[in-house]
Design a protein around this motif. Structure first.
Motif, PDB file in Angstrom:
ATOM      1  N   ARG A  24      -4.469  33.829  23.287  1.00 19.50           N
ATOM      2  CA  ARG A  24      -3.980  32.781  22.392  1.00 19.50           C
ATOM      3  C   ARG A  24      -5.059  31.833  21.884  1.00 19.50           C
ATOM      4  O   ARG A  24      -4.836  31.075  20.953  1.00 19.50           O
ATOM      5  CB  ARG A  24      -2.848  32.000  23.058  1.00 19.50           C
ATOM      6  N   GLU A  25      -6.256  31.896  22.467  1.00 21.40           N
ATOM      7  CA  GLU A  25      -7.352  31.042  21.999  1.00 21.40           C
ATOM      8  C   GLU A  25      -8.322  31.871  21.159  1.00 21.40           C
ATOM      9  O   GLU A  25      -8.556  33.039  21.467  1.00 21.40           O
ATOM     10  CB  GLU A  25      -8.122  30.449  23.196  1.00 21.40           C
ATOM     11  N   PRO A  26      -8.862  31.251  20.124  1.00 18.85           N
ATOM     12  CA  PRO A  26      -9.850  32.023  19.348  1.00 18.85           C
ATOM     13  C   PRO A  26     -11.129  32.247  20.142  1.00 18.85           C
ATOM     14  O   PRO A  26     -11.603  31.346  20.816  1.00 18.85           O
ATOM     15  CB  PRO A  26     -10.103  31.115  18.136  1.00 18.85           C
ATOM     16  N   MET A  27     -11.641  33.466  20.054  1.00 24.45           N
ATOM     17  CA  MET A  27     -12.900  33.803  20.714  1.00 24.45           C
ATOM     18  C   MET A  27     -13.906  34.176  19.618  1.00 24.45           C
ATOM     19  O   MET A  27     -13.631  35.066  18.816  1.00 24.45           O
ATOM     20  CB  MET A  27     -12.704  35.004  21.646  1.00 24.45           C
ATOM     21  N   ILE A  57     -10.350  30.717  29.929  1.00 20.51           N
ATOM     22  CA  ILE A  57      -9.689  30.584  28.622  1.00 20.51           C
ATOM     23  C   ILE A  57      -8.877  31.854  28.363  1.00 20.51           C
ATOM     24  O   ILE A  57      -9.352  32.955  28.642  1.00 20.51           O
ATOM     25  CB  ILE A  57     -10.740  30.384  27.504  1.00 20.51           C
ATOM     26  N   ASP A  58      -7.703  31.686  27.833  1.00 15.73           N
ATOM     27  CA  ASP A  58      -6.849  32.846  27.560  1.00 15.73           C
ATOM     28  C   ASP A  58      -7.165  33.399  26.167  1.00 15.73           C
ATOM     29  O   ASP A  58      -6.798  32.795  25.156  1.00 15.73           O
ATOM     30  CB  ASP A  58      -5.381  32.422  27.644  1.00 15.73           C
ATOM     31  N   PRO A  59      -7.851  34.530  26.121  1.00 15.19           N
ATOM     32  CA  PRO A  59      -8.257  35.047  24.802  1.00 15.19           C
ATOM     33  C   PRO A  59      -7.083  35.562  23.980  1.00 15.19           C
ATOM     34  O   PRO A  59      -7.219  35.828  22.791  1.00 15.19           O
ATOM     35  CB  PRO A  59      -9.214  36.184  25.148  1.00 15.19           C
ATOM     36  N   ASN A  95     -16.029  30.308  24.972  1.00 14.65           N
ATOM     37  CA  ASN A  95     -15.252  30.819  23.835  1.00 14.65           C
ATOM     38  C   ASN A  95     -16.120  31.292  22.665  1.00 14.65           C
ATOM     39  O   ASN A  95     -15.611  31.582  21.597  1.00 14.65           O
ATOM     40  CB  ASN A  95     -14.218  29.788  23.368  1.00 14.65           C
ATOM     41  N   LYS A 129     -14.101  39.813  24.775  1.00  9.52           N
ATOM     42  CA  LYS A 129     -13.340  38.563  24.625  1.00  9.52           C
ATOM     43  C   LYS A 129     -12.707  38.150  25.955  1.00  9.52           C
ATOM     44  O   LYS A 129     -12.727  36.984  26.339  1.00  9.52           O
ATOM     45  CB  LYS A 129     -12.252  38.728  23.558  1.00  9.52           C
ATOM     46  N   GLY A 186     -13.525  34.842  28.083  1.00 11.39           N
ATOM     47  CA  GLY A 186     -12.456  33.920  28.504  1.00 11.39           C
ATOM     48  C   GLY A 186     -12.521  33.663  29.997  1.00 11.39           C
ATOM     49  O   GLY A 186     -12.428  32.520  30.459  1.00 11.39           O
TER      50      GLY A 186
END
Lengths: 261, 510
Positions: free
Chosen positions: B129-132, B125-127, B478, B469, B473
């Motif tokens: 742009r994604e909420p962590m 997961i790309d922290p 997440n 984070k 990711g």
């Protein structure tokens, strides 16, 4: 008679949390309350814990559980019965008067206020009592204390009167390890104490007239709470006491060496 | 006077060509290594502890401090350290006192554990742009949630709405699973405490007060401070207890399991005496046991009395040192109404500890977390109580691994001090810290700028939080909740079967 200033709570079959919350509720609802009478108390712990109302008296009929008046700062608690362990634990200010015996660790880490116990107290009473400026904790024991009295004591005063209910002498104090690790404050015991009864860092000092002056007021207060007559009061004031105080303010100062080179 | 019966540990050299005799080193060194004599700086290297203050502060970079290689006869058993300790003790007959954490070369299990990362099938997961989700709640959780249905009228229609019936115990809300450990005012300076308090407030986390009471200057940050109750009960009254965000009972400490604390009288200044509520110059002795605790039942009673004092509005933690039987003890604590168990490993720092304790007593935190987590799971109470791990957390990977092994959050102590300038010289117990951290001497305390210190500590926590984070990711997770006790994300490298079993992890390759 119940009025605005006196509230009666029957503690029969009440859980300690229920009882203590009830006390909080009474005080929250009516700040005028001066006295709370607790009836049928049977082992409920933490009564008066953290209460800060100076003009409040709590009268307890029965036997309260451990940590009576812990962290209390101001109120007076009168117990018509014995108490479990640690009455006055880390007490900040106020008074606890026990018409009976106190359990182990009576007055643990007490930092202010006064405790008067009519009869005996258990092991390690007055342990780690400490003083700061006008905060001077006092523990007065009518009967006798078990071993380790005033262990690690860092301030304040313990007074052991060594009398029974009628004011008669109880004989020689047998407690041992008195004042182990003591580094402040003083212990007064009516009668003679042998060197072997002392713990590490405790020392027997001369009991002077100045000391007598210091304890006189507390003896009078004790006698007034427990209705002891003038003869007994005079006897207690004029008796010989053993004063136990620290060898030094830094009992363990020479124990360590720096790991430097 | 510093004993000099053994050769100097460090060699201090001044490049005489670069030195302009400004005397800065003389001022900066609180140990007395330097003295100015006419046109020369005279050096007393036996007083040096390699705190590096002089090195950093010399305007001409003229000073070098290096290990002094004294020619002891080589011996694998009778090392120089062993011989030096004997010489020191034979001179004084005293217990050797030392600072900071365990300084022996035990295996650091964190460094033998590697983390997992996603590749093709379960994408990372790309922290950026994604909420962590790093928010962590420390405190008692209910066994189960109960709801009741209440009928409500909305737009003329009667609708049954679910309402939570279960009462939730108070919890601490952390925006990052990193808190600052309990280090007392007395051991640490007020400026150090202020810097840390500002930092935790900014980062949405908490710091421990230590057992020295709470200075007035810290009151504005009290909602981010966990107040400590130790056996000495210093500074403990009902105001102190209600002012903080939570209460921690200190039973033991990783750097000195089984013994108490002792702040020598000379460190009890007027200000320290005020927060501890003891006379100035008096020894502050915290005995080894709490004298109202001789059993788990007694501990439960203290937990409840603290709750009573705060009317059950504050979570109560219990801190113990990581020792052989830590899992059973933690289980007892978990059933005592405590909201969190704090385990302090043998790498935990301290202002002062007998060296023999610091270096030889306790167990590694990695093993302790795994054992406690495992045991609480077996007993079916792990989900009800939080675990906080501390003692030798050095970077975000350690935080991550500690959580994967089973902790909810960590305490950092030494790391926060290093951020403020500490060089781990290990002489905290002398009260002469040149960096203004572990001292009460006003001229030294003033060297630590509160704002700058706060900035550095906050930066450290933020940097680690960002790294956590990223690590989450990479692991395709997440939320930190999904990492807790997720030991399948860990693999051991070069560990034997017993070690792997104790940690509850597989070896790399499996």
């Amino acid at each position: 008679m119940e009025n605005d200033e006196v509230v009666v709570i029957d503690a029969k079959d009440m859980n300690y949390r229920e009882l203590n919350e009830k006390i909080h509720e009474v005080l929250d609802k009516n700040p005028k309350v001066k006295k709370i009478l607790l009836k049928n108390v049977l082992g409920q712990r933490y009564i008066g814990n953290g209460l800060q109302k100076k003009d409040l008296t709590i009268e307890i009929y029965g036997v309260p559980g451990g940590d009576l008046g812990m962290f209390m700062s101001g109120p007076t608690i009168i117990v018509y019965g014995n108490t479990e362990h640690a009455p006055g634990n880390t007490m900040d200010d106020g008074k606890i008067i026990i018409h009976g015996s106190g359990g182990d660790v009576t007055g643990h880490s007490m930092r202010g206020g006064k405790i008067f116990v009519r009869d005996d107290v258990g092991y390690r009473s007055g342990i780690h009592m400490k003083e700061y400026k006008d905060k001077f904790p006092v523990l007065v024991i009518g009967g006798r204390a078990k071993d380790f009295l005033g262990e690690y004591m860092a301030g304040g005063m313990i007074l052991v009167l060594n009398i029974d209910k009628e004011g008669k002498d109880l004989g020689k104090i047998k407690g041992r390890m008195i004042g182990t690790g003591i580094h402040g404050g003083s212990i007064y015991i009516r009668g003679e104490i042998e060197e072997f009864q002392l713990g590490v860092a405790a020392d027997i000092k001369e009991f002077t007239e100045k000391d007598r002056e210091k304890i006189k007021g507390y003896i009078e207060e004790f006698c007034s709470y427990f209705n002891l007559n003038e003869d007994i009061r005079e006897k207690l004031i004029n008796s010989e006491y053993t004063k136990i105080a620290p060898v030094s303010k830094r009992p363990f100062g020479k124990l360590y060496t720096h790991d430097l080179r | 006077m510093i004993p000099s019966a053994v050769p100097p540990k460090y060699k201090v050299e001044i490049d005489r060509d670069r030195c302009m005799l400004c005397g800065r080193c003389v001022v900066e060194c609180s140990w007395g290594v330097y003295r100015k004599e006419k046109d020369r700086i005279v050096i007393y290297p036996n007083r040096c502890g390699a705190c590096q203050r002089c090195v950093v502060m010399c305007p001409r970079d003229a000073i070098t401090v290096r290990r002094n290689i004294t020619c002891w006869r080589d011996h694998p058993l009778w090392t120089a350290e062993v011989r030096e300790d004997i010489i020191n003790q034979s001179k004084t007959g005293c217990v050797l006192l030392s600072g900071m954490g365990n300084a022996k070369e035990y295996p650091i299990y964190f460094d033998r554990i590697v983390l997992d990362a996603c590749q093709v099938t379960n994408p990372s997961i790309d922290p950026l742009r994604e909420p962590m989700e790093l928010r962590t709640y420390i405190g008692k959780k209910p066994k189960k949630l109960e709801f009741e249905f209440v009928e409500e009228e909305i737009d003329g229609k009667k609708i049954k709405k679910a309402k939570l019936k279960t009462k939730i115990a108070p919890n601490l809300k952390l925006e990052t699973p990193i808190m600052i450990a309990h280090m007392s005012y007395g051991a640490l300076s007020l400026n150090a405490h202020l810097a840390m308090a500002k930092a935790v407030k900014e980062c949405g986390t908490y710091m421990g007060s230590g057992e020295g009471g709470l200075h007035r200057a810290l009151y504005p940050y009290a909602d981010h401070i966990i107040t400590q109750v130790a056996s000495g009960r210093f500074g403990v009254n009902v105001d102190y207890l209600t002012r903080g965000a939570a209460i921690e009972i200190k039973i033991g400490q990783g750097s000195k399991p089984g013994i108490g604390g002792h702040l020598p009288g000379e460190k009890v200044t007027a200000e320290v005496s005020m927060t501890r509520m003891i006379p100035e110059g008096s020894d502050a002795i915290s005995p080894a046991p709490h004298h109202d605790i001789y059993s788990i039942e007694d501990l439960a009673q203290l937990v409840r009395s603290l709750k009573e004092a705060t009317r059950w509005k504050k979570p109560v933690f219990v801190k113990i040192a990581a020792v052989h039987n830590v899992a059973a003890i933690a289980n007892g604590i978990a059933t005592s109404d405590a909201d969190a168990v704090v385990i302090d490993g043998f790498r935990g720092g301290t202002g002062a500890a007998p060296k023999v304790f610091r270096d030889h007593v306790g167990i590694p935190i990695e093993m302790a977390i795994a054992a406690v987590d495992e045991r609480l799971r077996e007993e079916g109470v792990r989900n009800e109580v939080s675990i906080i791990a501390s003692g030798g957390i050095r970077n975000s990977a350690d935080v991550f691994k500690a959580i994967a092994l089973g902790a909810d959050a960590v305490y950092i102590g030494t790391a926060a001090m290093v951020a403020m300038g500490c060089r781990v010289c290990g002489r905290c117990y002398t009260g002469q810290c040149t960096w203004g951290i572990a001292t009460q001497r006003p001229e030294l305390v003033n060297r630590l700028d509160v704002e700058e210190g706060a900035r550095r500590v906050a930066n450290l926590i933020k940097a680690w939080t960002l790294e956590i984070k990223e690590l989450l990711g990479a692991a395709g997770i997440n939320a930190i909740e999904s990492l807790r006790g997720n030991r399948d994300r860990l693999r051991g490298v070069g560990l034997n079967e017993v070690e792997l079993k104790a940690l509850g992890i597989k070896h790399a390759g499996f």
